[in-house]
Design a protein around this motif. Sequence first.
Motif, mmCIF file in Angstrom:
data_model
loop_
_atom_site.group_PDB
_atom_site.id
_atom_site.type_symbol
_atom_site.label_atom_id
_atom_site.label_comp_id
_atom_site.label_asym_id
_atom_site.label_seq_id
_atom_site.Cartn_x
_atom_site.Cartn_y
_atom_site.Cartn_z
ATOM 1 N N ARG A 8 0.840 -1.182 0.000
ATOM 2 C CA ARG A 8 0.000 0.000 0.000
ATOM 3 C C ARG A 8 0.879 1.237 0.000
ATOM 4 O O ARG A 8 2.031 1.200 0.419
ATOM 5 N N VAL A 9 0.324 2.341 -0.449
ATOM 6 C CA VAL A 9 0.999 3.630 -0.366
ATOM 7 C C VAL A 9 0.416 4.359 0.839
ATOM 8 O O VAL A 9 -0.778 4.664 0.878
ATOM 9 N N ASP A 32 4.837 -2.112 3.236
ATOM 10 C CA ASP A 32 4.194 -1.009 2.532
ATOM 11 C C ASP A 32 5.198 0.060 2.112
ATOM 12 O O ASP A 32 6.335 0.104 2.589
ATOM 13 N N ILE A 33 4.762 0.926 1.234
ATOM 14 C CA ILE A 33 5.510 2.123 0.848
ATOM 15 C C ILE A 33 5.037 3.259 1.737
ATOM 16 O O ILE A 33 3.835 3.479 1.890
ATOM 17 N N ILE A 35 5.351 7.360 2.610
ATOM 18 C CA ILE A 35 5.793 8.712 2.286
ATOM 19 C C ILE A 35 5.580 9.537 3.545
ATOM 20 O O ILE A 35 4.452 9.821 3.938
ATOM 21 N N ARG A 58 11.436 2.104 -0.303
ATOM 22 C CA ARG A 58 10.048 2.145 0.163
ATOM 23 C C ARG A 58 9.750 3.268 1.145
ATOM 24 O O ARG A 58 8.608 3.444 1.540
ATOM 25 N N ALA A 79 2.961 13.051 -3.943
ATOM 26 C CA ALA A 79 2.877 11.652 -3.515
ATOM 27 C C ALA A 79 2.016 10.836 -4.475
ATOM 28 O O ALA A 79 2.397 9.733 -4.890
ATOM 29 N N GLU A 80 0.869 11.371 -4.846
ATOM 30 C CA GLU A 80 -0.012 10.641 -5.760
ATOM 31 C C GLU A 80 0.607 10.518 -7.144
ATOM 32 O O GLU A 80 0.518 9.467 -7.796
ATOM 33 N N PHE A 83 3.377 7.695 -7.172
ATOM 34 C CA PHE A 83 2.995 6.300 -7.022
ATOM 35 C C PHE A 83 1.648 5.953 -7.654
ATOM 36 O O PHE A 83 1.255 4.795 -7.678
ATOM 37 N N ILE A 86 -2.977 6.583 -3.355
ATOM 38 C CA ILE A 86 -2.781 6.718 -1.917
ATOM 39 C C ILE A 86 -3.803 5.798 -1.262
ATOM 40 O O ILE A 86 -4.997 5.881 -1.561
ATOM 41 N N ASP A 87 -3.350 4.922 -0.394
ATOM 42 C CA ASP A 87 -4.240 3.954 0.233
ATOM 43 C C ASP A 87 -4.570 4.294 1.683
ATOM 44 O O ASP A 87 -5.673 4.003 2.149
#
Length: 260
Positions: A8-9, A32-33, A35, A58, A79-80, A83, A86-87
């Motif tokens: 997931r981000v 997960d990744i 940010i 990551r 961020a969006e 990747f 965004i989760d």
Amino acid sequence: MMQQKTPRVVIVTGASQGIGQAIAETFLHHGDIVIGCAFSALSNAPQAQKMLADWPERFFYHSVDVTQTEQIKQFISEAEQRFGRIDVLVSNAGKNVFKGIDCDESDWSRNFDLNLRSHWYLAKCARPALQKSRGVILIMTSNHAFSTMPGCAPYNISKRALLSLVQSLTIEWGPEIRTVGIAPGFIDTDGNQAWFDAHPDARLAREKTIKKHPVGRIGRPEEVGELCLYLASENAGFIAGTTIVMDGGRSAIMQDEDDA
């Protein structure tokens, strides 16, 4: 710990130290990744530097002042774009503004910009991406939202308002986005240690505080991280619109013995 197949981000604000750092590391350990952002520049954020070294593919770090809406907007947009999704948004950044109810207007404004408005605006900016992913928002409030102590205004007032923000985000943005609040009590961070150190005898202040917790200790940052990991999972899919208190039973005590 089993890692999920598709990372997931995850956005984590206030990720340079303390609870935010622990939250970021928990999601990273899960695969997960992450940010992360914080007010500090990377050169002044050794914990963030270590996470970058440990998870170079990551973990990503940005210096962001979350009281500045344009910086929030740019951070979420980048961020969006990077990747494509965004989760999870963990809106954690905040700071104690313990000035008392007779505080100056500048203290009042600074507190509400940081401890209330920033959470609302982060969610607002992340909403389109979270709707696409049917994501989760976790908002960090405090046990001060439920009961507080003299001199802790206006901090406690903004933290109380976050309970309503969690409710409104849930009922207006659900079912695409699920929102949950977390209200930690005394967690063993540098910030809480600074509070102990402000007493004439820091060791005694810590011991007295520990005795006020039925579990016999104060919390660990990684415990907040584990709760975030669970609440962001599908296993917690029926938990929404509420704020979970994790304070070692502190709020269950009606009156402290030394106050009687």
